[in-house]
Design an enzyme around this catalytic site. Structure first.
Site, short mmCIF file in Angstrom:
data_model
loop_
_atom_site.label_atom_id
_atom_site.label_comp_id
_atom_site.label_asym_id
_atom_site.label_seq_id
_atom_site.Cartn_x
_atom_site.Cartn_y
_atom_site.Cartn_z
N ALA A 8 0.85 -1.19 0.00
CA ALA A 8 0.00 0.00 0.00
C ALA A 8 0.88 1.23 0.00
O ALA A 8 2.02 1.19 0.45
CB ALA A 8 -0.91 0.02 1.23
N LEU B 257 0.71 3.70 1.89
CA LEU B 257 1.02 4.18 3.23
C LEU B 257 1.96 3.25 3.98
O LEU B 257 2.46 3.60 5.05
CB LEU B 257 -0.23 4.43 4.06
CG LEU B 257 -1.13 3.26 4.47
CD1 LEU B 257 -0.59 2.50 5.66
CD2 LEU B 257 -2.50 3.80 4.81
N TYR B 258 2.25 2.07 3.44
CA TYR B 258 3.20 1.18 4.10
C TYR B 258 4.61 1.74 3.96
O TYR B 258 4.91 2.35 2.95
CB TYR B 258 3.17 -0.22 3.47
CG TYR B 258 1.92 -1.02 3.67
CD1 TYR B 258 0.88 -0.58 4.47
CD2 TYR B 258 1.76 -2.23 3.03
CE1 TYR B 258 -0.27 -1.34 4.63
CE2 TYR B 258 0.62 -2.99 3.18
CZ TYR B 258 -0.40 -2.54 3.98
OH TYR B 258 -1.53 -3.29 4.13
N PRO B 259 5.45 1.54 4.93
CA PRO B 259 5.43 0.54 5.98
C PRO B 259 4.69 1.03 7.23
O PRO B 259 4.38 2.20 7.37
CB PRO B 259 6.91 0.34 6.30
CG PRO B 259 7.53 1.67 6.03
CD PRO B 259 6.74 2.25 4.88
#
Length: 118
Positions: free
Chosen positions: A28, A30-32
């Site tokens: 994603a 927004l990861y990590p």
């Protein structure tokens, strides 16, 4: 990948996963996680996965299914700033993460660039 482990660890884990038949990679923009870690940077996991894809080459890339997700609404978001290639800066000046057509397209293009795939 990116906060709890590094690029080399991620490559080793991905190699192992492939060796036992895993072919689906989920990531994603927004990861990590965790998002509050000092070393957190939006898209870092996608970037590592992209570097891995580049390392293994097109023939092995074709064996993988890669899924990513975009972030929903967040005001003054480092994630939205990362979509535009903005790294750092004043958080009060970051754009909002939104789910309108332009933001979704911007997020998709940024993810594909980080993943180095189409």
């Amino acid at each position: 990948f990116g906060v709890q482990n590094n690029r080399d660890d991620a490559f080793e884990q991905l190699d192992y996963a492939k060796s036992v038949g895993v072919n689906f990679i989920d990531t994603a923009e927004l990861y990590p996680v965790p998002l509050f870690a000092e070393t957190w940077k939006a898209g870092a996991t996608e970037k590592i996965v992209g570097e891995y894809i580049e390392k293994i080459g097109p023939s092995q890339r074709d064996d993988l299914v890669i899924a990513t997700k975009i972030a929903g609404f967040m005001s003054k978001s480092a994630i939205a700033a990362a979509r535009r290639g903005e790294d750092g800066g004043n958080p009060d000046e970051f754009p909002d993460c939104r789910l309108d057509e332009a933001s979704v397209k911007e997020a998709c293009h940024a993810s594909l660039d980080r993943l180095r795939t189409d």
